[in-house]
Design a protein around this motif. Structure first.
Motif, short mmCIF file in Angstrom:
data_model
loop_
_atom_site.label_atom_id
_atom_site.label_comp_id
_atom_site.label_asym_id
_atom_site.label_seq_id
_atom_site.Cartn_x
_atom_site.Cartn_y
_atom_site.Cartn_z
N ASP A 94 0.80 -1.30 -0.17
CA ASP A 94 0.15 0.62 0.19
C ASP A 94 1.31 1.00 0.23
O ASP A 94 0.54 2.01 -0.91
CB ASP A 94 -0.97 0.05 0.66
N GLU A 95 1.42 1.12 0.70
CA GLU A 95 3.28 2.02 0.93
C GLU A 95 3.36 2.04 -0.10
O GLU A 95 3.88 3.84 -1.49
CB GLU A 95 3.79 2.21 2.23
N ALA A 96 4.14 1.78 -1.17
CA ALA A 96 4.62 1.61 -2.02
C ALA A 96 3.99 2.29 -3.15
O ALA A 96 4.15 2.98 -3.76
CB ALA A 96 4.88 0.14 -2.80
N TYR A 97 2.49 1.70 -3.18
CA TYR A 97 1.48 2.27 -4.09
C TYR A 97 1.16 4.07 -4.30
O TYR A 97 0.99 4.86 -4.98
CB TYR A 97 -0.25 1.63 -4.10
N ASP A 98 1.40 4.52 -2.52
CA ASP A 98 1.00 5.61 -2.35
C ASP A 98 2.24 6.26 -2.63
O ASP A 98 1.62 8.07 -3.35
CB ASP A 98 1.04 5.99 -0.50
N VAL A 99 3.15 5.76 -2.03
CA VAL A 99 4.36 7.17 -3.37
C VAL A 99 4.65 7.64 -4.60
O VAL A 99 5.04 7.99 -4.74
CB VAL A 99 5.66 6.09 -2.13
N PHE A 100 4.55 6.03 -5.22
CA PHE A 100 4.00 5.86 -6.32
C PHE A 100 3.58 7.19 -7.08
O PHE A 100 3.74 7.36 -7.88
CB PHE A 100 4.03 4.76 -7.47
N LYS A 101 2.41 6.24 -6.23
CA LYS A 101 0.69 7.63 -6.95
C LYS A 101 1.02 9.10 -6.88
O LYS A 101 0.75 10.44 -7.16
CB LYS A 101 -0.32 7.34 -6.37
N ASN A 102 1.55 9.21 -5.76
CA ASN A 102 2.17 11.30 -5.43
C ASN A 102 3.86 11.52 -5.89
O ASN A 102 4.44 11.50 -4.82
CB ASN A 102 1.86 11.39 -3.85
N ALA A 103 4.37 10.67 -7.05
CA ALA A 103 5.29 10.57 -7.06
C ALA A 103 6.23 11.85 -7.21
O ALA A 103 7.94 12.12 -6.56
CB ALA A 103 6.10 10.00 -7.95
N ALA A 104 5.48 12.77 -7.22
CA ALA A 104 6.31 14.19 -7.59
C ALA A 104 6.78 15.02 -5.90
O ALA A 104 7.86 15.44 -6.21
CB ALA A 104 5.71 15.25 -8.28
N GLU A 105 5.77 14.57 -5.04
CA GLU A 105 5.48 15.06 -3.44
C GLU A 105 7.03 14.38 -3.09
O GLU A 105 7.45 14.81 -2.46
CB GLU A 105 4.72 14.67 -3.16
N ASN A 106 7.11 13.05 -3.46
CA ASN A 106 8.37 11.84 -3.00
C ASN A 106 9.21 12.06 -3.56
O ASN A 106 10.11 11.20 -3.57
CB ASN A 106 7.10 10.94 -3.06
#
Ligand SMILES: NC(=O)c1ccc[n+]([C@@H]2O[C@H](COP(=O)([O-])OP(=O)(O)OC[C@H]3O[C@@H](n4cnc5c(N)ncnc54)[C@H](O)[C@@H]3O)[C@@H](O)[C@H]2O)c1
Ligand SMILES: [Zn+2]
Ligand SMILES: [Zn+2]
Length: 348
Positions: A326-338
């Motif tokens: 789930d964390e992997a998806y969250d980071v990938f989905k918000n790639a710009a901020e991360n």
């Protein structure tokens, strides 16, 4: 075993599912040692790909170890380290014989079946149909963290961008969109001797990465994109303009940058119609290309990664375990901020 299961738009869960097993003599079962997430998985979770239905295991990229082989398998044995590419091919249908397995007729009418028409690779194990003609052995000198990007993004940038665009020595190339796919195009443009590579993105972090991947110039996308790029090319435009975002406005930008006689290579997956200024374009003798990746360049790219010419490992910016899906998806989905590009996901 455990796997990431799609349960309709916005719904997914890392949960218990039946073990992957051999169903046809041409199958192999691969224990997944490394996987990743693609922008297409996000499209699926938005509900943009109706062919993906409730209960489907997601993912179409993996590096792993063969744990079982069907009776007809000749080229792989238990214990082999293999790359599972996004495209599956029977090797015998008309499209496979034309080196166009993106449209393999045998595996479901389209070569992309994992996490789409059959269960995918974001799982502890995956069943691979037509394994003899679809899997690639990974050389010992190539790590899992390098090989995983050969499953989709590197061949896509290379085949649908650089090869379709016919980049040649001395060419000036523009790449609109510096995500994993655009950066893959930038990275492999050098193989064909481009003299100048101009990366265009709205995201500054991605533009910094583009320089690291071989871009000679960067342009922040905005109202002046076309003028900025024309200024860099003595007002004539680029030989090859690659689109790697998938929006109408980015294809229009890509089209506005090409010089007479040049090529616009569209890679982006489009969800809505695009209206092109044909009244201006017809007289320019330009070519517009598009398509689904075939992944037939994987053997070439594997050699280039093994020799160090393509630093594929640069694609992976974040690492997660299966339990952190789930964390992997969250980071990938918000790639710009991360400041994220691609995530590398491993069992532990
Ligand atoms: N044709 C194929 O076979 C194939 C295969 C895989 C992916 N794709 C497609 O390729 C495209 C790129 O994939 P990705 O994984 O690199 O996506 P991504 O989302 O990681 O990258 C897209 C990049 O475009 C940039 N961008 C967004 N709006 C922009 C704008 N207006 N101007 C300039 N840049 C802008 C973003 O900042 C980002 O860096 C997607 O459409 C994807 O679905 C196509
Ligand atoms: Zn993909
Ligand atoms: Zn086929």
């Amino acid at each position: 075993m455990k796997a990431l299961v799609y349960h309709g738009p916005g719904q997914k869960a890392w949960e218990d599912v039946p073990d992957a097993s051999i169903r046809e003599p041409t199958d192999v079962v691969v224990k997944v040692d490394t996987t990743t997430i693609c922008g297409t998985d996000l499209h699926i979770l938005h509900g943009d790909v109706p062919a993906v239905t409730d209960g489907r295991i997601l993912g179409h990229e993996a590096v792993g170890t063969v744990t079982a082989v069907g009776d007809a398998i000749k080229g792989f044995s238990v214990g082999d380290r293999v790359l599972v590419p996004a495209i599956t091919k029977c090797g015998r249908c008309e499209y496979c014989q034309r080196s166009m397995p993106s449209h393999c007729q045998t595996v479901g009418g389209i070569g992309w079946i994992f996490g789409h028409l059959i269960d995918g690779t974001q799982a502890e194990s995956v069943r691979v149909p037509y394994a003899d003609t679809s899997l690639y052995a990974v050389p010992a000198s190539v790590t899992n963290e390098q090989a995983i990007f050969l499953a989709d993004s590197l061949p896509t940038g290379y085949e649908v961008g650089v090869l379709a665009g016919k980049v040649r020595p001395g060419d000036t190339v523009a790449v609109v969109g510096a995500g994993a796919v655009g950066l893959s195009a930038i990275l492999t443009t050098g193989l064909w001797g481009a003299s100048r590579v101009i990366a265009i993105d709205t995201n500054k972090f991605r533009l910094d990465m583009a320089r690291d991947f071989g871009a000679t110039d960067t342009v922040e996308a905005g109202d002046n994109t076309t003028a900025d790029v024309l200024a860099l090319t003595d007002g004539v435009g680029v030989d090859v303009s690659i689109e790697a975002v998938g929006y109408p406005e980015t294809l229009l930008t890509a089209a506005s940058l090409v010089r007479p006689g040049g090529t616009i290579a569209n890679i982006g997956v489009h969800g809505v119609p695009v209206s092109l200024p044909m009244q201006d374009m017809w007289i320019q003798n330009v070519t517009l290309t598009m398509g689904l990746v075939d992944t037939v360049s994987i053997p070439t790219l594997l050699k280039m990664v093994a020799s160090g010419r393509i630093p594929a490992e640069k694609m992976g910016t974040h690492s997660f375990t299966f339990a952190q899906m789930d964390e992997a998806y969250d980071v990938f989905k918000n790639a710009a901020e991360n400041s994220a590009l691609k995530v590398v996901i491993t069992p532990s």
